[in-house]
Design a protein around this motif. Structure first.
Motif, short mmCIF file in Angstrom:
data_model
loop_
_atom_site.label_atom_id
_atom_site.label_comp_id
_atom_site.label_asym_id
_atom_site.label_seq_id
_atom_site.Cartn_x
_atom_site.Cartn_y
_atom_site.Cartn_z
N GLN A 22 0.83 -1.22 0.00
CA GLN A 22 0.00 0.00 0.00
C GLN A 22 0.85 1.26 0.00
OE1 GLN A 22 -3.02 1.02 -0.34
NE2 GLN A 22 -3.50 -1.09 -0.91
N GLN A 23 1.86 1.27 0.87
CA GLN A 23 2.73 2.45 0.99
C GLN A 23 3.47 2.71 -0.32
OE1 GLN A 23 3.06 4.48 3.79
NE2 GLN A 23 1.31 3.30 4.51
N LEU A 24 3.95 1.64 -0.93
CA LEU A 24 4.68 1.80 -2.20
C LEU A 24 3.75 2.34 -3.27
CD1 LEU A 24 6.86 -1.46 -2.19
CD2 LEU A 24 7.70 0.89 -1.96
N PHE A 84 4.52 3.65 -6.96
CA PHE A 84 5.10 2.39 -7.47
C PHE A 84 4.00 1.50 -8.05
CE2 PHE A 84 8.55 3.58 -4.66
CZ PHE A 84 9.68 3.03 -5.26
N GLU A 85 4.39 0.74 -9.05
CA GLU A 85 3.53 -0.37 -9.47
C GLU A 85 4.05 -1.62 -8.75
OE1 GLU A 85 3.70 -0.47 -13.75
OE2 GLU A 85 3.09 1.64 -13.76
N PHE A 121 7.67 -7.05 -5.50
CA PHE A 121 8.40 -6.73 -6.73
C PHE A 121 7.75 -5.47 -7.30
CE2 PHE A 121 9.97 -8.22 -11.05
CZ PHE A 121 11.31 -8.17 -10.69
N ALA A 122 8.52 -4.39 -7.32
CA ALA A 122 7.90 -3.09 -7.60
C ALA A 122 8.76 -2.25 -8.54
CB ALA A 122 7.72 -2.34 -6.28
N SER A 123 8.11 -1.41 -9.32
CA SER A 123 8.85 -0.48 -10.20
C SER A 123 8.18 0.88 -10.12
CB SER A 123 8.86 -0.99 -11.63
OG SER A 123 7.54 -1.03 -12.14
N LEU A 127 12.40 2.03 5.35
CA LEU A 127 12.48 1.98 3.89
C LEU A 127 11.55 3.03 3.27
CD1 LEU A 127 13.17 0.03 1.20
CD2 LEU A 127 10.77 -0.52 1.56
N ILE A 128 10.31 3.02 3.73
CA ILE A 128 9.32 3.95 3.17
C ILE A 128 9.74 5.41 3.46
CG2 ILE A 128 6.89 4.71 3.29
CD1 ILE A 128 7.24 2.02 1.82
#
Ligand code: PMP
Length: 353
Positions: free
Chosen positions: A278-280, A285-286, A296-298, A343-344
């Motif tokens: 959710q945060q990403l 981010f996708e 796994f995010a971009s 990280l976030i």
């Protein structure tokens, strides 16, 4: 490279040493280890271990562990194989069952280790692209007589295929050995071990490294028809591969006994994964839907390489792959809530996010 080397090893690239820096103070989210300790029963076994037993060789059959795993999965002991981490189990699978004289199907993007063995043994392999949304489409896997291997959930995407699709794959490939690598299955996917009694060509591999927090002891296993398991035992014994060491055997049994602890930690990792996802997404981010202990995010504005370097400067390790199609993605292991919050926080401070 040396003129004395076999040609088949000249293209080999050592896998993870660079991913395991032996320094303190890093937030290590790069190799999918579990952030929580193993079950308390593991500590008890180690505390009470009679060290005088260490002068003896370990049980080559890992009999107690086999019984325990067979019981956990509703199988017989002759349907269970034990190895030093699932990497060893996979290596032996390539020697014993994924034959060099028969073709092998696998996803184009999956656990990179399979290709090491394909190259080493010169196996004729056909790599099948993932779908546009990074899924494995098993309906494309038709192999009349050979082998099929894939990870479920897949790595590094984290996406799983449902059991019904694995069943259909087995129905339409009855003469091929189908290997399902379930290193991450406990984090929310459906295990194919339920199909073992019906399909004599199915081999399922699992590990204690991820969901059971025991990567340091190297414990892996495989489940399948007794004939497939016998093939693995033959190869292992012929090469005099090491049995699981005595401590690993005792610890693995203890870890299987504490189901409540196991479930509660899994629930925690899954909750933290969903929060991180959710945060990403809030940061743009996708993120692929994960059934693992990683995401796994971009991001459309920043390259994966740049993000990885930025996080590394801030003492956070994540994994980045240079492979086409996924070169903009990061694979981020789920750590503790505090680690993920850190990280976030750093990502929020990145000038392009
Ligand atoms: N399969 C997959 C898909 C993995 O990601 C890993 C971990 N790198 C393994 C197998 C091997 O795990 P282990 O040898 O620790 O059991």
């Amino acid at each position: 490279m040396s003129r004395f080397w076999s040609p088949s090893i000249q293209s080999l690239v050592p896998y993870t040493p660079g991913e395991q820096p032996q320094v303190e103070g890093l937030i290590k989210l790069n190799t999918n280890e579990n952030p929580y300790p193993p079950a308390p029963a593991v500590r008890d076994v180690l505390d009470q271990f009679d060290t005088s037993r260490l002068r003896l060789y370990p049980d080559p059959e890992s009999a107690l562990l086999k019984q325990s795993l067979a019981h956990t999965h509703g199988l017989n002991t002759n349907q269970v194989f034990i190895g030093n981490g699932s990497d060893e189990v996979l290596a032996l699978t390539f020697m014993a069952l994924l034959r060099q004289d028969k073709p092998l199907l696998l996803p184009e993007t999956t656990y990179s280790f399979y290709n090491v063995y394909i190259d080493l043994y010169g196996i004729e392999a056909r790599h099948i692209e993932l779908t546009d949304d990074f899924r494995i489409d098993l309906s494309q896997y038709q192999q009349p007589n050979g082998g099929i291997i894939f990870a479920n959930p897949n790595a590094p995407t984290g996406i799983s295929v449902p059991l019904s699709e694995i069943r259909a794959l087995l129905e339409s490939n009855t003469d091929s050995v189908v290997v399902v690598d379930e290193a991450y299955v406990d984090f929310g996917a459906e295990s194919a071990t339920a199909l073992i009694d019906q399909y004599p060509n199915l081999l399922v591999t699992q590990t204690f490294s991820k969901s059971r927090s025991l990567a340091g002891l190297r414990i892996g296993c495989a489940f399948g028809h007794a004939d497939l398991i016998e093939a693995l035992e033959r190869v292992k014994n012929s090469f005099n591969s090491y049995p699981l060491d005595m401590l690993a055997q005792a610890v693995a049994v203890a870890s299987l006994e504490d189901e409540n602890y196991f479930r509660s930690r899994l629930d925690q990792v899954i909750a933290t994964r969903e929060w991180t996802n959710q945060q990403l997404q809030t940061l743009g981010f996708e993120v692929l839907p994960s059934h693992t202990n990683f995401v796994f995010a971009s991001h459309p504005n920043v390259s994966g390489a740049e993000l990885m370097a930025y996080l590394r400067e801030n003492k956070i390790l994540v994994r980045h792959f240079t492979k086409p199609r996924i070169e903009n993605h990061l694979r981020i292991t789920i750590g503790t809530d505090d680690e993920m919050q850190t990280l976030i926080n750093y990502l929020q401070q990145h000038p392009k996010l």
